[in-house]
Write an enzyme that holds these catalytic residues in place. Sequence first.
Site, PDB file in Angstrom:
ATOM      1  CB  THR A 475      46.427  -4.602  28.334  1.00 28.79           C
ATOM      2  OG1 THR A 475      46.514  -4.726  27.109  1.00 28.79           O
ATOM      3  CG2 THR A 475      46.090  -3.386  29.507  1.00 28.79           C
ATOM      4  CG  ASN A 635      51.152 -14.120  26.944  1.00 30.81           C
ATOM      5  OD1 ASN A 635      50.954 -15.238  27.872  1.00 30.81           O
ATOM      6  ND2 ASN A 635      51.718 -13.706  25.996  1.00 30.81           N
ATOM      7  CB  THR A 638      50.436 -10.358  29.024  1.00 34.85           C
ATOM      8  OG1 THR A 638      49.731 -11.188  28.268  1.00 34.85           O
ATOM      9  CG2 THR A 638      51.169 -10.200  27.473  1.00 34.85           C
ATOM     10  CD  GLU A 709      38.009  -2.878  33.572  1.00 36.79           C
ATOM     11  OE1 GLU A 709      37.040  -1.442  33.868  1.00 36.79           O
ATOM     12  OE2 GLU A 709      37.202  -3.305  32.616  1.00 36.79           O
TER      13      GLU A 709
HETATM   14 MO1  MOS Z   1      38.126   0.355  31.626  1.00 35.80          MO
HETATM   15  S1  MOS Z   1      37.750   1.824  33.478  1.00 35.80           S
HETATM   16  O1  MOS Z   1      36.613  -0.181  31.866  1.00 35.80           O
HETATM   17  O2  MOS Z   1      39.643   1.281  31.154  1.00 35.80           O
END
Ligand code: MOS
Length: 743
Positions: A475, A635, A638, A709
Site C-alpha cells: 500500500t 502521499n 501512493t 478500501e
Molecule cells: Mo481489509 S478487507 O480490512 O484487509
Amino acid sequence: MSIELKPRAVGQPLNRVDGRLKVTGGAKYPAEFAPANLAYGYLVGSTVAKGHIRSIDVSAAEKAPGVLAVLTHQNAPKLGEPPNAKDSGGIRIEQRIPLSDAKVHYAGQYIAVIVATSLEEARYAAGLLRVDYEVEPHALHKEEAPQTAHQPDESNGEKLQEHKGDIAAVLAQPDLIKIEQTYSTPTETHNPMECSATIAEWQDSKHLVLYDSTQYVKGAQAVVAQAFNLPRENVRIICPFVGGAFGCKGPVWPHTIAAAMAAQVVKRPVRIEVTRQLMFSGTGHRTPTFQTIALAANRDGRLQAMRHTSEMLTSPVGAWVETCGIGSTNVLYDAPAIEFSHTVFTVNVSQPSFMRAPGECPGTYAVECAMDELAYALGMDPVQLRLVNNSPNHPIKGVPWSTKHLRECYELGADRFGWNKRKPEPGSMKDDRWLRGWGVATATYPAKKWDADVHIQLHAGGKAIVRCASHDLGTGAYTAFTQISADAIGLPVEDVTFELGSSDFPYGPVAGGSNSTATVGSAIVVAAQKLHEKLAALAVADKESPLAGMNTGKINLVGTRRLGDGSKSVSFDDILHSAGMKSIHAEGGIKEEEDKKLGFQSFGAHFCEVNVDPELFAVHVSRFVSVMDCGRVINPKTGGSQILGGVVMGIGMALEEHTAYDRKTGLPATRNLADYHVPVNADIPKIEVHFVGEPDFAFNPMGSRGMGEIGITGVAAAIANAVFHATGKRVRDLPITLDKLLA
Ligand code: MOS
C-alpha cells in the site's frame, strides 16, 4: 485530538522508500527466508464437501522418497489450546484447528500435510494417499440450507439489525416514488500476487518463530500462542513485506497452524506455501450476497424510506457476516425511515472472510444501483439525486460528520468527466461503433483508528529508527510512516528509517479496515512528543544550553532537528552531545476511543463511461474519474494508487470476478488465474483520481482518513449504471457478463 502535525514531507508525492528493494528483488517475503535444514509441507485438501474420513491409507506416501512425515487427523499433535478459550486478541475466523478430527465441513478442507525434504517429493507423495470418505449430502446455496438462517445481533459493536422510523408506514404512502429490487453478488476471491505462506521454526519445544505472510503480526502471535498454549512472547512473527492481501491475510488460517504442527513433528523448520488453487478455499473469500433494496422518495428526490435486506453465506467452521447494511444504508443518505437487516445461511463452503471493504463494497453496489433506478423513476439526474440527499449527519446516529465534501466530489468529478453532456435516455449516446453509457455512484468508507505504540531511537548525527509492529501490504505504508515520522520528529525523510513487520516491535493493529496510517501515524506523533520532552529535559538541565533553566512546557520543535521557543533554540545533536549520549529513545502510542459527538467517514464519487458492443454486448470501461474526500492525503502518489487499484478491482467485480463451485464436489471450479477472471491491462482505461476536502484534525494530527478500501466501493454500481444507460438493460446480478446482456 487537537494536535496538528505541520506538514513538510507529509503531502509530498514521495516515491516508495522500499521501491528499489522491491524492483531489485531485495525485498524479502516470508516464504523467502531460508532457515537451515528447511523441510517442505504440502497441503492435501478434501475432495468432498461434507461427511467424514473413514480411513486414510498413508503407507505408500510414508515410504515415498524424501518423505519425513504424513500428518493426518490420526496422528497430528493435539494442541494445548484450552477448551472454550477466550478471544486470543488476534483473528481466527476459521475456528477449527486443522486435522483435529475426521469430520469434513467443506471441499478443500485440509485432511493431510505431507512433509518432505523437497516440495516435489512432498507433492508426489500426496498423490499416493488413499482416502475413503463417508459422504453426506452437502449444501452450497442458501436455498439448500433454509433451516440454518440466522440473524446475528452485531458485528464489531455495530447493530446488524437496525431501524429508525416506521418503515412499513412510509413505504405504504401512495404519493411517493418507489422502487424495490434485488441485487446479487457472487463469491469473489482475493488473489493477491503473493500466495499465503508460513515457515515455522521451533527453537526449542517452547519457542516458535514464524515467517508468515500476514496483515497482523501481533494477531498471528496471539492466535498461534493460544493454539499451542504458549506465552505470547514465545512466539515471534516475522513479515517485513506482503505481496498484496486485500483482507485474506488478516486472520490466521489453518495452513499457519499446520506449519507449526508439522515443524514440531519433524523437528525441522517447515515451509508451507498455499497453492493458488488452495487460496480459493484456504484463505477466505467474499461471501455471495443477495440484497433487496426498497427506496421511496418525494417527487423532489428526497428519500423518505430506505429498506435494505441482506442475505449471505457462512461456513460450518466459523461465523461471518458481510455487513452490507452497516457499510452502506447506515451511512450513505438520510431518510425519516431506514431499516437494514442481515441474514446468514450456513453452507458447506470454505470460510468467508474480509475482502477489501467487506460490507461496504457489495452494500454500495446494491444501494447505488437502486439509487440509479430511483433517479430514472423520478426523471431526475443521478448526480442531482445524490446531492439532494447529501446529509451532514450520520443517518442513524444523528451526529455530524467530522468533515464531509461529497458535494465537491460530485462537482469536480462532473466537471472533469463532462457529465453535463449526458443525455439521460438509455441508448441515446450511441455512435457508429458503440452503445455508450455514463454512470455514477457514491463511494464511502468509515475512518478507523485503533491501538498502536511506536518506538523511536534517535542517534547522534541525526538519524532515527522508528518501529511499530505494523505492515505494508504493498500500500505504501513504509513510505507514509516515514513521511509522518520525519515531520513529527523534525528530520528530513532520508534520515528516517521505519521498520515494521515483526512482532518484536511495539503493538500495531491489523492492517485492515484502512486504519493503519491513522492509527500508526497518531502513535508516531505521540512518540515524537515523548522524544522531544526527553530532549527538552536534557537541554533545560544543561547549564551550557541556550535553553538552560527554561520551562520544558514552552519548548517545541522548531524547523528540523531543533527544539526551542520563539527566541532561542538548540539542535538535537548539541543536546545529545552535551549529555554525552550516543542515542536517545522514546516510546508512545494511542488507544482506541469512541467519539460520541462526531462521525468519521470518507466519501467519494465515481464517474464511469462504458462502450458496449451492440451485437456481442461485450462491455469495455472506456473512461473513469474518481474524486475522493479522505481528509489530508499523506502521499498523493501512493494514496492515488490505492484509489486507482480499488477502481481496477471494482472493474473486476463488475464485469469478471466469480468464484463458481462445482455442484457435485463442492470445490471451486474457477481456482486458477486462467479460469477466475481478473482485469488485464486491456480491460483498464485511463483512470483519473482526484482528492478534495480538508484535513480532518478532529480525527488525528495528520488530518488523514484511510484510503485502502474506499476506492473499490461504488465502482461496480457506477459501471452497472453506465451499462444500463448504454443498453437499457438492467443486470442486477454480478458480474455483468455478456450472456446476461444478451438474454
Ligand atoms: Mo481489509 S478487507 O480490512 O484487509
